[in-house]
Design a protein around this motif. Structure first.
Motif, PDB file in Angstrom:
ATOM      1  N   ALA A 231       0.816  -1.209   0.000  1.00  0.00           N
ATOM      2  CA  ALA A 231       0.000   0.000   0.000  1.00  0.00           C
ATOM      3  C   ALA A 231       0.853   1.263   0.000  1.00  0.00           C
ATOM      4  O   ALA A 231       0.481   2.270  -0.616  1.00  0.00           O
ATOM      5  N   PHE A 232       1.979   1.224   0.675  1.00  0.00           N
ATOM      6  CA  PHE A 232       2.837   2.408   0.758  1.00  0.00           C
ATOM      7  C   PHE A 232       3.752   2.556  -0.455  1.00  0.00           C
ATOM      8  O   PHE A 232       4.115   3.664  -0.819  1.00  0.00           O
ATOM      9  N   GLN A 233       4.103   1.450  -1.061  1.00  0.00           N
ATOM     10  CA  GLN A 233       5.084   1.502  -2.145  1.00  0.00           C
ATOM     11  C   GLN A 233       4.456   1.436  -3.538  1.00  0.00           C
ATOM     12  O   GLN A 233       5.183   1.429  -4.527  1.00  0.00           O
ATOM     13  N   ASP A 234       3.137   1.389  -3.627  1.00  0.00           N
ATOM     14  CA  ASP A 234       2.452   1.313  -4.926  1.00  0.00           C
ATOM     15  C   ASP A 234       2.911   0.105  -5.739  1.00  0.00           C
ATOM     16  O   ASP A 234       3.201   0.200  -6.934  1.00  0.00           O
ATOM     17  N   LEU A 235       2.995  -1.038  -5.075  1.00  0.00           N
ATOM     18  CA  LEU A 235       3.436  -2.269  -5.718  1.00  0.00           C
ATOM     19  C   LEU A 235       2.239  -3.149  -6.080  1.00  0.00           C
ATOM     20  O   LEU A 235       1.165  -3.044  -5.478  1.00  0.00           O
ATOM     21  N   GLN A 236       2.448  -4.016  -7.042  1.00  0.00           N
ATOM     22  CA  GLN A 236       1.444  -5.020  -7.366  1.00  0.00           C
ATOM     23  C   GLN A 236       1.711  -6.345  -6.659  1.00  0.00           C
ATOM     24  O   GLN A 236       0.811  -7.165  -6.494  1.00  0.00           O
ATOM     25  N   SER A 237       2.951  -6.541  -6.239  1.00  0.00           N
ATOM     26  CA  SER A 237       3.319  -7.731  -5.476  1.00  0.00           C
ATOM     27  C   SER A 237       4.607  -7.432  -4.734  1.00  0.00           C
ATOM     28  O   SER A 237       5.326  -6.478  -5.066  1.00  0.00           O
ATOM     29  N   VAL A 238       4.901  -8.274  -3.751  1.00  0.00           N
ATOM     30  CA  VAL A 238       6.133  -8.113  -3.000  1.00  0.00           C
ATOM     31  C   VAL A 238       6.497  -9.457  -2.384  1.00  0.00           C
ATOM     32  O   VAL A 238       5.614 -10.302  -2.137  1.00  0.00           O
ATOM     33  N   THR A 239       7.786  -9.686  -2.156  1.00  0.00           N
ATOM     34  CA  THR A 239       8.197 -10.898  -1.450  1.00  0.00           C
ATOM     35  C   THR A 239       7.987 -10.699   0.046  1.00  0.00           C
ATOM     36  O   THR A 239       7.930  -9.572   0.544  1.00  0.00           O
ATOM     37  N   LEU A 240       7.874 -11.787   0.757  1.00  0.00           N
ATOM     38  CA  LEU A 240       7.706 -11.765   2.203  1.00  0.00           C
ATOM     39  C   LEU A 240       8.320 -13.030   2.775  1.00  0.00           C
ATOM     40  O   LEU A 240       8.530 -14.013   2.050  1.00  0.00           O
ATOM     41  N   PRO A 241       8.643 -13.043   4.071  1.00  0.00           N
ATOM     42  CA  PRO A 241       9.129 -14.286   4.669  1.00  0.00           C
ATOM     43  C   PRO A 241       8.112 -15.396   4.434  1.00  0.00           C
ATOM     44  O   PRO A 241       6.898 -15.166   4.504  1.00  0.00           O
ATOM     45  N   GLU A 242       8.580 -16.567   4.129  1.00  0.00           N
ATOM     46  CA  GLU A 242       7.703 -17.659   3.689  1.00  0.00           C
ATOM     47  C   GLU A 242       6.571 -17.928   4.683  1.00  0.00           C
ATOM     48  O   GLU A 242       6.774 -18.015   5.889  1.00  0.00           O
ATOM     49  N   MET A 282      -1.074   4.309   1.027  1.00  0.00           N
ATOM     50  CA  MET A 282      -0.230   5.167   1.851  1.00  0.00           C
ATOM     51  C   MET A 282      -0.881   5.536   3.189  1.00  0.00           C
ATOM     52  O   MET A 282      -0.657   6.616   3.729  1.00  0.00           O
ATOM     53  N   THR A 283      -1.669   4.633   3.740  1.00  0.00           N
ATOM     54  CA  THR A 283      -2.391   4.926   4.971  1.00  0.00           C
ATOM     55  C   THR A 283      -2.369   3.704   5.893  1.00  0.00           C
ATOM     56  O   THR A 283      -2.643   2.589   5.461  1.00  0.00           O
ATOM     57  N   TYR A 284      -2.053   3.942   7.167  1.00  0.00           N
ATOM     58  CA  TYR A 284      -2.040   2.860   8.153  1.00  0.00           C
ATOM     59  C   TYR A 284      -3.439   2.608   8.690  1.00  0.00           C
ATOM     60  O   TYR A 284      -4.262   3.535   8.776  1.00  0.00           O
ATOM     61  N   PRO A 285      -3.740   1.380   9.066  1.00  0.00           N
ATOM     62  CA  PRO A 285      -5.015   1.111   9.729  1.00  0.00           C
ATOM     63  C   PRO A 285      -5.084   1.828  11.077  1.00  0.00           C
ATOM     64  O   PRO A 285      -4.059   2.073  11.732  1.00  0.00           O
ATOM     65  N   GLN A 286      -6.282   2.157  11.493  1.00  0.00           N
ATOM     66  CA  GLN A 286      -6.466   2.727  12.827  1.00  0.00           C
ATOM     67  C   GLN A 286      -5.965   1.726  13.864  1.00  0.00           C
ATOM     68  O   GLN A 286      -6.221   0.535  13.774  1.00  0.00           O
ATOM     69  N   GLY A 287      -5.248   2.234  14.853  1.00  0.00           N
ATOM     70  CA  GLY A 287      -4.678   1.377  15.890  1.00  0.00           C
ATOM     71  C   GLY A 287      -3.239   0.976  15.642  1.00  0.00           C
ATOM     72  O   GLY A 287      -2.610   0.353  16.501  1.00  0.00           O
ATOM     73  N   THR A 288      -2.677   1.321  14.482  1.00  0.00           N
ATOM     74  CA  THR A 288      -1.268   1.030  14.205  1.00  0.00           C
ATOM     75  C   THR A 288      -0.388   1.775  15.206  1.00  0.00           C
ATOM     76  O   THR A 288      -0.612   2.947  15.503  1.00  0.00           O
ATOM     77  N   VAL A 391       4.830  18.666   7.595  1.00  0.00           N
ATOM     78  CA  VAL A 391       5.883  18.901   6.616  1.00  0.00           C
ATOM     79  C   VAL A 391       5.537  18.070   5.383  1.00  0.00           C
ATOM     80  O   VAL A 391       4.942  16.998   5.482  1.00  0.00           O
ATOM     81  N   GLY A 392       5.925  18.568   4.223  1.00  0.00           N
ATOM     82  CA  GLY A 392       5.423  18.009   2.985  1.00  0.00           C
ATOM     83  C   GLY A 392       5.945  16.649   2.589  1.00  0.00           C
ATOM     84  O   GLY A 392       5.351  15.983   1.743  1.00  0.00           O
ATOM     85  N   ALA A 393       7.069  16.208   3.164  1.00  0.00           N
ATOM     86  CA  ALA A 393       7.693  14.980   2.684  1.00  0.00           C
ATOM     87  C   ALA A 393       7.200  13.713   3.374  1.00  0.00           C
ATOM     88  O   ALA A 393       7.342  12.618   2.823  1.00  0.00           O
ATOM     89  N   ASN A 394       6.659  13.817   4.591  1.00  0.00           N
ATOM     90  CA  ASN A 394       6.281  12.583   5.278  1.00  0.00           C
ATOM     91  C   ASN A 394       5.032  11.959   4.661  1.00  0.00           C
ATOM     92  O   ASN A 394       4.310  12.596   3.895  1.00  0.00           O
ATOM     93  N   ILE A 395       4.788  10.704   4.979  1.00  0.00           N
ATOM     94  CA  ILE A 395       3.631   9.981   4.452  1.00  0.00           C
ATOM     95  C   ILE A 395       2.840   9.419   5.620  1.00  0.00           C
ATOM     96  O   ILE A 395       3.344   8.602   6.387  1.00  0.00           O
TER      97      ILE A 395
END
Length: 542
Positions: A231-242, A282-288, A391-395
């Motif tokens: 969600a943050f990196q605008d990816l269609q897929s990503v690797t993760l620990p198995e 680019m948004t965290y769930p509530q409670g993060t 500030v403008g740079a944070n996400i």
């Protein structure tokens, strides 16, 4: 556990002036100018109900002399041309000119102008190594409980031990749900060469760590963290620990079968008990939650390490998930406040910390004069709003997670050696190389002489051949000698408890910083030296 202490003579030398001031002056009757001169402690100011710096969110780096050619400001201040990016402050003009309120024209971070050479020389290497090697985190929870603390109580076992508290996937060994991730430190305040090491941990709400029946599931938690990265990196897929798709109950890699996999595809919602929660860009769930330890610079032989002692422990929790429309409105209000030169405000939540106004609550702990971690005063905590609000740079008000090393290799305790100098998205050259060239030094003040000697030629240009091929560790860690010097410098500020006047570990006053801004004469930056900047990184193929 008894904390390691510096010699009685050394501490007496460092703290005598501050103690005398606190004992003799009427703080309520002091002007800001008088406070700047005598520097009573942060806690004395808080007890007197005084706010020293009404522009506390403006960090000392914002007073850098840009001299019409140096631009460290691009790292934080940006205009946003992405209508769905949850940051609408549009502060890119701050790269070019000093746009302060009347109060902000004066640099209140007067600790920058203190020569600490004599105090630093009075502390031996043996003393400071013993001090930074002590654990001041583990006693904190018990100390808070004795004062009927109603705010966040740190709940991660063995956190002082750094990497040892986490498994190879970054999950906390104590089962608390905290997860460490490997990220590239933001230039340049959090580069060890400038005085601090750090780490950042994330914890998603319990539903994101549980299966559909509410039972804890490591596989689902790992997959949900990877979805957040997507969600943050605008990816269609990503690797993760198995993980085992049979335990998740979903074919997350899209190959048509359920089995073990190290890949996850983008989807519209999270998994397990959080399957009704949409994946929002680019948004965290509530409670993060985030926990961030800022530490001294550790030395082990000729190696720079993360030591046990913490300078600060910082905590953020997302208390409300705002829509883009709500965020746009709040940023618009904030921008108008800045245009009108109104002073920044915060909502004090008592032990819980402060509300940023953008859906997050922040709380922090900092060393007392003896080295124990204590709750920060309101003004000390207000300082943190400068980076984690407008500030403008944070996400979504954060910096570290968007800079996580991509994929499976990015889950684990921070490791500078495992990272190359990846470029920012949209750039070709490495981020650190780019920073050195745009800033003209290894810190905003261009006062880090060791960085200048290592990576710059005599004519002031960056020695790109020397920088090429170096790991992040090679590029941003100091020599052991410099590390200990900076540790000693910061220890003198701890002894004084003068954090509201600046927390930078400087030994001698930096030359390239304004004590006061004269808007009529202060040099500005040419428009062609203003740069776009995405804090996210291009790690190449995953």
């Amino acid at each position: 556990m008894r904390l390691a202490t510096l010699s009685v003579t050394t501490l007496a030398c460092l703290g005598a002036a501050a103690a005398a001031i606190a004992a003799t002056l009427d703080l309520e009757g002091m002007t800001t100018e008088e406070i700047m001169t005598v520097r009573p402690s942060s806690t004395d100011l808080a007890r007197a109900g005084r706010i020293y710096n009404p522009e506390a969110p403006v960090p000392p780096q914002c007073y850098t002399r840009i001299e019409e050619k140096y631009n460290p400001c691009y790292v934080c201040h940006q205009n946003n041309d992405d209508p769905k990016r949850p940051n609408f402050i549009q502060d890119g003009s701050l790269q070019q000119a000093y746009e302060f309120s009347e109060a902000g024209l004066t640099n209140h971070h007067v600790n920058l102008f203190v020569d600490r050479s004599e105090a630093v020389a009075a502390i031996s290497d043996k003393e400071i190594l013993a001090y930074i090697g002590e654990d001041n985190y583990s006693p904190l929870s018990a100390r808070l409980k004795t004062r009927n603390w109603t705010g966040f109580v740190p709940d991660l076992a063995d956190y002082a031990e750094g990497a040892k508290a986490f498994d190879e996937r970054g999950h906390a060994r104590d089962g608390s749900g905290w997860v460490a991730f490997n990220y590239k430190p933001q230039p340049s305040t959090f580069w060890p060469t400038n005085g601090s090491t750090d780490d950042v941990l994330i914890r998603l709400p319990e539903a994101f760590r549980s299966d559909a029946d509410g039972k804890p599931s490591r596989d689902i938690y790992t997959a949900n963290l990877a979805l957040l990265e997507i969600a943050f990196q605008d990816l269609q897929s990503v690797t993760l620990p198995e993980v085992d798709e049979n335990r998740i109950g979903v074919d997350i890699d899209g190959n048509g079968t359920l089995g073990r996999t190290g890949k996850i595809l983008r989807r519209d919602s999270y998994l397990g008990a959080a399957n009704s929660e949409p994946l929002t860009r680019m948004t965290y769930p509530q409670g993060t939650e985030f926990m961030h330890s800022v530490r001294y610079v550790g030395v082990d032989g000729d190696q720079i390490v993360v030591p046990k002692r913490m300078k600060e422990l910082r905590y953020m929790v997302k208390t409300r998930k705002l829509t883009l429309a709500e965020l746009r409105s709040r940023y618009g209000n904030e921008l108008q406040e800045k245009i009108d030169e109104n002073l920044p405000r915060y909502i004090d939540l008592g032990d819980r910390g402060t509300d940023t106004g953008f859906g997050w609550t922040m709380a922090g702990f900092i060393e007392d004069a003896d080295g124990h971690l204590r709750p920060q005063t309101n003004e000390e905590q207000f300082f943190c709003r400068g980076c984690h609000a407008t500030v403008g740079a944070n996400i979504d008000q954060t910096w570290a997670f968007p800079r996580k090393k991509r994929g499976a290799d990015g889950w684990g305790y921070i490791d500078y050696r495992a990272m190359a100098d990846a470029p920012n998205k949209g750039e070709e050259a490495g981020e650190i190389l780019t920073y050195l060239k745009r800033v003209g030094g290894g810190d905003e003040f261009r006062s880090n002489t060791e960085m200048l000697e290592r990576w710059f030629s005599e004519d002031g240009t960056v020695n790109e051949e020397a920088v090429a091929g170096k790991s992040v560790y090679d590029l941003i860690t100091p020599s052991p000698e410099r590390a200990l010097m900076l540790d000693k410098a910061y220890r003198t500020i701890v002894a004084e408890q003068t954090f509201v006047y600046g927390r930078d570990a400087t030994v001698v006053p930096p030359n390239n910083v304004h004590a006061h801004i004269d808007e009529a004469t202060a040099p500005t930056l040419p428009r062609e030296l203003r740069f776009p900047h995405d804090i996210r990184l291009d790690w190449g193929a995953d």
